[in-house]
Design a protein around this motif. Sequence first.
Motif, PDB file in Angstrom:
ATOM      1  N   PHE A 225      14.845  35.148  62.383  1.00 32.05           N
ATOM      2  CA  PHE A 225      15.222  33.697  61.883  1.00 32.05           C
ATOM      3  C   PHE A 225      15.948  33.535  60.363  1.00 32.05           C
ATOM      4  CE2 PHE A 225      10.782  32.673  64.047  1.00 32.05           C
ATOM      5  CZ  PHE A 225      11.360  31.992  65.149  1.00 32.05           C
ATOM      6  N   LEU A 226      15.678  34.548  59.646  1.00 37.00           N
ATOM      7  CA  LEU A 226      16.254  34.604  58.399  1.00 37.00           C
ATOM      8  C   LEU A 226      17.979  34.763  58.798  1.00 37.00           C
ATOM      9  CD1 LEU A 226      16.556  34.596  55.302  1.00 37.00           C
ATOM     10  CD2 LEU A 226      16.032  37.198  55.331  1.00 37.00           C
ATOM     11  N   LEU A 227      18.162  35.707  59.761  1.00 41.01           N
ATOM     12  CA  LEU A 227      19.462  36.007  59.929  1.00 41.01           C
ATOM     13  C   LEU A 227      20.127  34.795  60.495  1.00 41.01           C
ATOM     14  CD1 LEU A 227      19.103  39.335  61.620  1.00 41.01           C
ATOM     15  CD2 LEU A 227      20.366  39.009  59.493  1.00 41.01           C
TER      16      LEU A 227
ATOM     17  N   ALA B  26       8.251  42.516  68.426  1.00 40.65           N
ATOM     18  CA  ALA B  26       9.091  41.510  67.592  1.00 40.65           C
ATOM     19  C   ALA B  26      10.138  42.305  67.145  1.00 40.65           C
ATOM     20  CB  ALA B  26       8.229  41.003  66.432  1.00 40.65           C
ATOM     21  N   ARG B  27      10.251  43.544  67.002  1.00 38.99           N
ATOM     22  CA  ARG B  27      11.356  44.253  66.548  1.00 38.99           C
ATOM     23  C   ARG B  27      12.796  44.418  67.595  1.00 38.99           C
ATOM     24  NH1 ARG B  27       7.039  47.463  65.372  1.00 38.99           N
ATOM     25  NH2 ARG B  27       6.708  48.043  63.131  1.00 38.99           N
ATOM     26  N   THR B  28      12.435  44.445  68.904  1.00 39.56           N
ATOM     27  CA  THR B  28      13.798  44.181  69.796  1.00 39.56           C
ATOM     28  C   THR B  28      14.435  42.982  69.591  1.00 39.56           C
ATOM     29  OG1 THR B  28      12.738  45.805  71.093  1.00 39.56           O
ATOM     30  CG2 THR B  28      14.262  44.453  71.997  1.00 39.56           C
ATOM     31  N   PRO B  29      13.687  41.862  69.518  1.00 41.94           N
ATOM     32  CA  PRO B  29      14.448  40.606  69.277  1.00 41.94           C
ATOM     33  C   PRO B  29      15.141  40.417  67.973  1.00 41.94           C
ATOM     34  CG  PRO B  29      12.200  39.971  70.145  1.00 41.94           C
ATOM     35  CD  PRO B  29      12.231  41.664  69.810  1.00 41.94           C
ATOM     36  N   MET B  30      14.529  41.451  66.838  1.00 45.39           N
ATOM     37  CA  MET B  30      15.152  41.275  65.771  1.00 45.39           C
ATOM     38  C   MET B  30      16.575  42.354  65.885  1.00 45.39           C
ATOM     39  SD  MET B  30      14.029  43.125  62.075  1.00 45.39           S
ATOM     40  CE  MET B  30      14.137  44.834  62.834  1.00 45.39           C
ATOM     41  N   LEU B  31      16.612  43.220  66.617  1.00 49.49           N
ATOM     42  CA  LEU B  31      17.822  43.837  66.971  1.00 49.49           C
ATOM     43  C   LEU B  31      18.865  43.123  67.435  1.00 49.49           C
ATOM     44  CD1 LEU B  31      16.080  47.466  67.616  1.00 49.49           C
ATOM     45  CD2 LEU B  31      17.145  46.725  65.482  1.00 49.49           C
ATOM     46  N   PHE B  32      18.381  42.228  68.555  1.00 50.51           N
ATOM     47  CA  PHE B  32      19.373  41.388  69.354  1.00 50.51           C
ATOM     48  C   PHE B  32      20.013  40.365  68.242  1.00 50.51           C
ATOM     49  CE2 PHE B  32      16.869  42.329  73.395  1.00 50.51           C
ATOM     50  CZ  PHE B  32      17.741  43.205  73.705  1.00 50.51           C
ATOM     51  N   ALA B  33      18.968  39.981  67.511  1.00 47.86           N
ATOM     52  CA  ALA B  33      19.728  38.826  66.273  1.00 47.86           C
ATOM     53  C   ALA B  33      20.643  39.590  65.436  1.00 47.86           C
ATOM     54  CB  ALA B  33      18.339  38.455  65.525  1.00 47.86           C
ATOM     55  N   LEU B  34      20.380  41.082  65.217  1.00 48.12           N
ATOM     56  CA  LEU B  34      21.709  41.504  64.461  1.00 48.12           C
ATOM     57  C   LEU B  34      22.932  41.482  65.167  1.00 48.12           C
ATOM     58  CD1 LEU B  34      19.921  44.665  63.019  1.00 48.12           C
ATOM     59  CD2 LEU B  34      20.712  42.798  61.488  1.00 48.12           C
TER      60      LEU B  34
ATOM     61  N   ILE C  17      35.224  27.340  64.678  1.00 45.58           N
ATOM     62  CA  ILE C  17      33.743  28.005  64.047  1.00 45.58           C
ATOM     63  C   ILE C  17      32.767  27.901  64.953  1.00 45.58           C
ATOM     64  CG2 ILE C  17      32.308  27.405  62.351  1.00 45.58           C
ATOM     65  CD1 ILE C  17      33.953  26.527  60.376  1.00 45.58           C
ATOM     66  N   ALA C  18      32.791  26.678  65.903  1.00 50.45           N
ATOM     67  CA  ALA C  18      31.690  26.530  66.871  1.00 50.45           C
ATOM     68  C   ALA C  18      31.853  27.516  67.988  1.00 50.45           C
ATOM     69  CB  ALA C  18      31.587  25.021  67.514  1.00 50.45           C
ATOM     70  N   LEU C  19      33.134  27.830  68.391  1.00 49.79           N
ATOM     71  CA  LEU C  19      33.518  28.944  69.423  1.00 49.79           C
ATOM     72  C   LEU C  19      33.188  30.205  68.863  1.00 49.79           C
ATOM     73  CD1 LEU C  19      34.981  29.262  71.976  1.00 49.79           C
ATOM     74  CD2 LEU C  19      37.106  29.550  70.698  1.00 49.79           C
ATOM     75  N   GLY C  20      33.487  30.564  67.868  1.00 48.26           N
ATOM     76  CA  GLY C  20      32.996  31.723  67.212  1.00 48.26           C
ATOM     77  C   GLY C  20      31.372  32.036  67.236  1.00 48.26           C
ATOM     78  N   LEU C  21      30.466  30.841  66.981  1.00 48.02           N
ATOM     79  CA  LEU C  21      29.257  31.044  66.969  1.00 48.02           C
ATOM     80  C   LEU C  21      28.782  31.046  68.276  1.00 48.02           C
ATOM     81  CD1 LEU C  21      26.649  30.508  65.076  1.00 48.02           C
ATOM     82  CD2 LEU C  21      26.840  27.993  65.589  1.00 48.02           C
ATOM     83  N   GLY C  22      29.280  30.501  69.173  1.00 43.93           N
ATOM     84  CA  GLY C  22      28.720  30.306  70.597  1.00 43.93           C
ATOM     85  C   GLY C  22      28.964  31.736  71.291  1.00 43.93           C
ATOM     86  N   LEU C  23      30.224  32.292  71.114  1.00 48.83           N
ATOM     87  CA  LEU C  23      30.568  33.634  71.838  1.00 48.83           C
ATOM     88  C   LEU C  23      29.552  34.821  71.081  1.00 48.83           C
ATOM     89  CD1 LEU C  23      34.324  33.537  71.919  1.00 48.83           C
ATOM     90  CD2 LEU C  23      32.765  33.266  73.763  1.00 48.83           C
ATOM     91  N   GLY C  24      29.131  34.697  69.962  1.00 47.99           N
ATOM     92  CA  GLY C  24      28.230  35.598  69.298  1.00 47.99           C
ATOM     93  C   GLY C  24      26.829  35.710  70.314  1.00 47.99           C
ATOM     94  N   ASN C  25      26.485  34.232  70.397  1.00 46.02           N
ATOM     95  CA  ASN C  25      25.068  34.280  71.168  1.00 46.02           C
ATOM     96  C   ASN C  25      25.452  34.752  72.568  1.00 46.02           C
ATOM     97  OD1 ASN C  25      22.805  32.481  69.933  1.00 46.02           O
ATOM     98  ND2 ASN C  25      24.883  31.692  69.178  1.00 46.02           N
ATOM     99  N   VAL C  26      26.569  34.589  73.097  1.00 42.45           N
ATOM    100  CA  VAL C  26      26.903  35.268  74.743  1.00 42.45           C
ATOM    101  C   VAL C  26      26.675  36.693  74.463  1.00 42.45           C
ATOM    102  CG1 VAL C  26      28.745  35.547  76.149  1.00 42.45           C
ATOM    103  CG2 VAL C  26      28.295  33.347  75.335  1.00 42.45           C
ATOM    104  N   ALA C  27      27.316  37.312  73.488  1.00 43.18           N
ATOM    105  CA  ALA C  27      27.210  39.146  73.304  1.00 43.18           C
ATOM    106  C   ALA C  27      25.724  39.310  73.204  1.00 43.18           C
ATOM    107  CB  ALA C  27      27.917  39.117  72.194  1.00 43.18           C
ATOM    108  N   GLY C  28      25.018  38.659  72.458  1.00 44.59           N
ATOM    109  CA  GLY C  28      23.558  38.926  72.572  1.00 44.59           C
ATOM    110  C   GLY C  28      22.860  38.860  73.664  1.00 44.59           C
ATOM    111  N   VAL C  29      22.937  37.543  74.282  1.00 40.49           N
ATOM    112  CA  VAL C  29      22.289  37.465  75.592  1.00 40.49           C
ATOM    113  C   VAL C  29      22.505  38.307  76.828  1.00 40.49           C
ATOM    114  CG1 VAL C  29      23.600  35.773  76.837  1.00 40.49           C
ATOM    115  CG2 VAL C  29      21.105  35.674  77.272  1.00 40.49           C
TER     116      VAL C  29
END
Length: 429
Positions: free
Chosen positions: A1-3, A136-144, A172-184
């Motif tokens: 959440f902090l990240l 809770a650790r694995t979601p934190m690694l995904f968040a990184l 800026i929105a495009l970069g934010l969205g693609l970062g989430n795609v990489a994580g999922v």
Amino acid sequence: FLLATLVGIAMIRFAAALGPDAVAAVNAGARLYNVFIALAAGINAGALALIANAWGAGRRDEAERYLALSLAVAALLGAAITLLTWLGAGPLLGLFDLDPGAHTESVSYTRWLALFYAPIALYLVLASGLRAAGDARTPMLFALLVNGVSLGLAWRWSIAPPFGLQPHVRYIALGLGLGNVAGVVAALALWRARRLALAPARRDAGSRQRLKALWQVGYPAALEQGLLQLGIIAFLWVVAQYGTAAFTAYGTSISLLSLAMVIGFGFSVAVSVMVGQQLGAGSPANARLVALRALRLTIVTLSVPGLILACYAHPVALWLTGDEGIAAHAVPILYAFTLALPMLAVEFCLGGALRGAGDTRFPLLNVLAGLIVVRFGLALLFYYQGLGVNWIYATLIADYAVKNALLVWRFRSGRWMKLLRAETPLARP
């Protein structure tokens, strides 16, 4: 959440280099993004409570079936909200009465970010499922991964977009969205490979009953968060009547205070998971003890960063926005939020306990009473009475005071510990 919160603040800082209209766009876009998160929260709350309960009862197979079902629902919901946001962004953002330039950039930012709602919803549900199973650790690694890629792309494209395009807030929105795609993509690949605490599960004859249980536990949480965002938007409408600077300052202040509030979010999730697991294991006394111990700890740890931020409110707000007018409005907002932080701790911990036990209806009523009736009602009254904007900011203290009183009453009644088992027949040991 902090990240995630730090990245949200960084988006404002990146937008500041593009001008005040871009800063307003990021703040306005965040409000509609939070509406999407509010609806996804219904699935998250239902999945977390049901998976935690099944896991605590020793039913791993049942927990995996609930996760698979929740992921399917999340994908459909994300796609539907993308379509609705793309079509309705203009009229919805028009409610804020922003300057024409700020409105145009807000619509662009919001539409581009909305393209990524489906993968974001999938990631949120998978992370909630893993936390419900005690990981809770694995979601934190995904968040990184998610936030690291988002930060890098958004920063780069705020300065020099790809293909020689001119800098604009939409990138800026495009970069934010693609970062989430990489994580999922990474998260779902590991899930499909059975490398996580919960693995894919096939549908069986009980899918309809599970969907019903997910709906019964989840829809009040979705309505709660929907009402929360509706109340915030209504409140922001009142704030916007005092000018774009006041509107932008409020959104910026929320982002700054999130640095303290994420501590509460973390404890809220932890309390929900542990309460659900303890009730699944047949130990209501331990469920109550979890909430009370977390509450004492959260009040202390939530207040300290808030006090530090309040001491440096003006220079931090000025650095973040680059505008003296916005910074001047942000200071009293930050002071009001600092006073409310101990009350936020109560809302996070006791509200988390109720949600973990499946009592998602009472928090819904709590938001209705506190935010809609008290905060928005008082703000509207003060506005029509011609009082200054600082009176509007102060209404949030009354909001949290009312919600605290109701939550303490509900928690002490003990009724919240008896609801989940009545709605999850398949999860019983």
